[in-house]
Design a protein around this motif. Structure first.
Motif, PDB file in Angstrom:
ATOM      1  N   ASN A   1       0.823  -1.211   0.000  1.00  0.00           N
ATOM      2  CA  ASN A   1       0.000   0.000   0.000  1.00  0.00           C
ATOM      3  C   ASN A   1       0.857   1.260   0.000  1.00  0.00           C
ATOM      4  OD1 ASN A   1      -2.344  -1.590   0.147  1.00  0.00           O
ATOM      5  ND2 ASN A   1      -2.232  -1.674   2.377  1.00  0.00           N
ATOM      6  N   PHE A   2       1.964   1.240   0.704  1.00  0.00           N
ATOM      7  CA  PHE A   2       2.856   2.405   0.740  1.00  0.00           C
ATOM      8  C   PHE A   2       3.495   2.640  -0.626  1.00  0.00           C
ATOM      9  CE2 PHE A   2       2.539   1.098   5.132  1.00  0.00           C
ATOM     10  CZ  PHE A   2       2.452   2.294   5.814  1.00  0.00           C
ATOM     11  N   VAL A   3       3.877   1.546  -1.304  1.00  0.00           N
ATOM     12  CA  VAL A   3       4.472   1.689  -2.635  1.00  0.00           C
ATOM     13  C   VAL A   3       3.457   2.253  -3.615  1.00  0.00           C
ATOM     14  CG1 VAL A   3       5.494   0.433  -4.559  1.00  0.00           C
ATOM     15  CG2 VAL A   3       6.127  -0.163  -2.211  1.00  0.00           C
ATOM     16  N   THR A   4       2.230   1.736  -3.554  1.00  0.00           N
ATOM     17  CA  THR A   4       1.179   2.240  -4.448  1.00  0.00           C
ATOM     18  C   THR A   4       0.892   3.716  -4.200  1.00  0.00           C
ATOM     19  OG1 THR A   4       0.164   0.044  -4.504  1.00  0.00           O
ATOM     20  CG2 THR A   4      -1.192   1.904  -5.204  1.00  0.00           C
ATOM     21  N   ALA A   5       0.800   4.103  -2.913  1.00  0.00           N
ATOM     22  CA  ALA A   5       0.507   5.498  -2.577  1.00  0.00           C
ATOM     23  C   ALA A   5       1.650   6.416  -2.988  1.00  0.00           C
ATOM     24  CB  ALA A   5       0.236   5.626  -1.081  1.00  0.00           C
TER      25      ALA A   5
ATOM     26  N   GLY B   1       0.469   7.676  -6.512  1.00  0.00           N
ATOM     27  CA  GLY B   1      -0.191   8.856  -5.959  1.00  0.00           C
ATOM     28  C   GLY B   1       0.589  10.146  -6.127  1.00  0.00           C
ATOM     29  N   GLY B   2       1.794  10.066  -6.681  1.00  0.00           N
ATOM     30  CA  GLY B   2       2.587  11.278  -6.900  1.00  0.00           C
ATOM     31  C   GLY B   2       3.092  11.920  -5.623  1.00  0.00           C
ATOM     32  N   MET B   3       3.379  11.108  -4.606  1.00  0.00           N
ATOM     33  CA  MET B   3       3.836  11.663  -3.337  1.00  0.00           C
ATOM     34  C   MET B   3       5.228  12.277  -3.446  1.00  0.00           C
ATOM     35  SD  MET B   3       1.270  11.134  -1.348  1.00  0.00           S
ATOM     36  CE  MET B   3       1.935  11.397   0.278  1.00  0.00           C
ATOM     37  N   LEU B   4       6.077  11.726  -4.326  1.00  0.00           N
ATOM     38  CA  LEU B   4       7.420  12.285  -4.488  1.00  0.00           C
ATOM     39  C   LEU B   4       7.351  13.709  -5.010  1.00  0.00           C
ATOM     40  CD1 LEU B   4      10.462  11.931  -4.382  1.00  0.00           C
ATOM     41  CD2 LEU B   4      10.371  10.940  -6.686  1.00  0.00           C
TER      42      LEU B   4
ATOM     43  N   GLY C   1       1.230  19.752  -7.224  1.00  0.00           N
ATOM     44  CA  GLY C   1       0.620  19.237  -6.009  1.00  0.00           C
ATOM     45  C   GLY C   1       1.612  19.149  -4.857  1.00  0.00           C
ATOM     46  N   VAL C   2       1.164  19.490  -3.658  1.00  0.00           N
ATOM     47  CA  VAL C   2       1.969  19.357  -2.450  1.00  0.00           C
ATOM     48  C   VAL C   2       1.492  18.115  -1.694  1.00  0.00           C
ATOM     49  CG1 VAL C   2       2.440  21.822  -2.292  1.00  0.00           C
ATOM     50  CG2 VAL C   2       0.414  20.898  -1.176  1.00  0.00           C
ATOM     51  N   ILE C   3       2.011  17.922  -0.500  1.00  0.00           N
ATOM     52  CA  ILE C   3       1.680  16.720   0.251  1.00  0.00           C
ATOM     53  C   ILE C   3       0.184  16.611   0.512  1.00  0.00           C
ATOM     54  CG2 ILE C   3       1.956  15.622   2.495  1.00  0.00           C
ATOM     55  CD1 ILE C   3       4.279  15.196   0.643  1.00  0.00           C
ATOM     56  N   SER C   4      -0.407  17.691   0.972  1.00  0.00           N
ATOM     57  CA  SER C   4      -1.826  17.645   1.343  1.00  0.00           C
ATOM     58  C   SER C   4      -2.723  17.445   0.126  1.00  0.00           C
ATOM     59  CB  SER C   4      -2.208  18.934   2.081  1.00  0.00           C
ATOM     60  OG  SER C   4      -1.909  20.071   1.274  1.00  0.00           O
TER      61      SER C   4
END
Length: 307
Positions: A89-93, A97-100, A255-258
């Motif tokens: 789930n962390f890898v998918t997010a 999810g564009g978290m980087l 996009g930012v974190i939030s």
């Protein structure tokens, strides 16, 4: 010699309020052996409830982040996952999810905005504390009144200003809005500024230093505790901010974190375990920063008020 006999002065009878106060004190003293254990039990019970209210949601999200979709659908939210090493789930997010990208944009905005806040706030506090001019109290009153106005009521005018400056849908919009120093930062710098004696300024002026040199070489280095406090408080506020990036930077590349976490409602609307993993990715840096730097926050807020 004749002895002088003086009559003792009559003692005034206690008033009704004094009698009631004395009676209340006697009742409290009589009940103190019983109130002590009850008060201690109530205190610890309230602390336990507060800790439970704060930790249970975090624990629930943490356990959901390690569950598989089948396990999440068939188990209770408070049931522990069968495999604590399930990081799918962390890898998918993080990847899909564009978290980087969110971390990169958040870091750029945070560094630039916090630096500007420190410089503007410290210079404003220096001018308000060291210079005597007409309307100095009105300036402080203006800052205070600005904080009392709800930000939502001024968003139309603020949006028009940002759009007229050509900053809409750029990082500059968030940087400019975050860089606007709030009254809390100014007061933190003012508290520390008042603890720095003006004799240092006068001695430097006798040596030929101008006001800017005094601020940059003498006053600013002495504001390190206040700077640390403002950096921590402002940095956490910018990191957790959602409204400004969502409104002024709608592009997905900005996009930012939030906002990256908020966009999970689209492609991952039904995958709550992936959303929980994304939430933990956002929470962990803030939690680590607060646990490491909380001593500096408390010391900075209290020492400036007592010097």
């Amino acid at each position: 010699m004749t002895a002088l006999h003086t009559r003792p002065r009559p003692v005034a009878a206690p008033s009704r309020w004094e009698s009631a106060r004395i009676g209340a004190r006697r009742q409290i003293r009589a009940a103190s052996p019983l109130l002590g254990p009850i008060g201690a039990a109530a205190k610890y019970a309230s602390l336990f409830v507060a800790v439970a209210v704060a930790l249970i949601p975090l624990v629930t999200v943490l356990m959901a982040a390690f569950k598989t979709p089948e396990e999440f659908a068939t188990t209770s939210p408070l049931d522990a996952p069968s495999n604590w090493l399930n990081f799918d789930n962390f890898v998918t997010a993080f990847v899909k999810g564009g978290m980087l990208t969110g971390f990169v944009n958040t870091s750029i905005i945070l560094v630039v905005a916090v630096t500007g806040t420190v410089v503007i706030g410290s210079m404003t506090a220096y001018a308000l504390d060291r210079f005597d001019f007409r309307g100095r109290k009105l300036v402080l009153l203006g800052f205070l009144l600005a904080t009392l106005v709800p930000a939502v009521t001024t968003q139309v005018a603020t949006f028009q200003v940002i759009n007229a400056l050509g900053l809409f849908n750029t990082r500059g919009a968030a940087i400019v809005l975050f860089m606007g120093t709030d009254i809390v930062s100014i007061y933190i710098f003012l508290q520390f500024m008042r603890s720095i004696p003006r004799s240092l300024d006068e001695a430097a002026m006798l040596d030929g230093a101008n006001r800017f040199s005094i601020y940059a070489r003498i006053v600013f280095p002495l504001l390190k505790p206040a700077i640390a406090t403002v950096v921590i408080i402002k940095g956490l506020a910018i990191y957790n901010e959602f409204y400004i990036p969502f409104l002024y930077m709608p592009s997905r590349d900005l996009g930012v974190i939030s906002t990256s976490l908020f966009r999970f409602k689209g492609p991952f609307g039904a995958q709550w375990e992936v959303i929980a993993a994304g939430a933990m990715i956002v929470i962990i840096p803030t939690l680590i920063a607060f646990l490491v730097l909380q001593r500096h926050i408390y010391n900075g807020m209290t020492s400036g008020a007592t010097k």
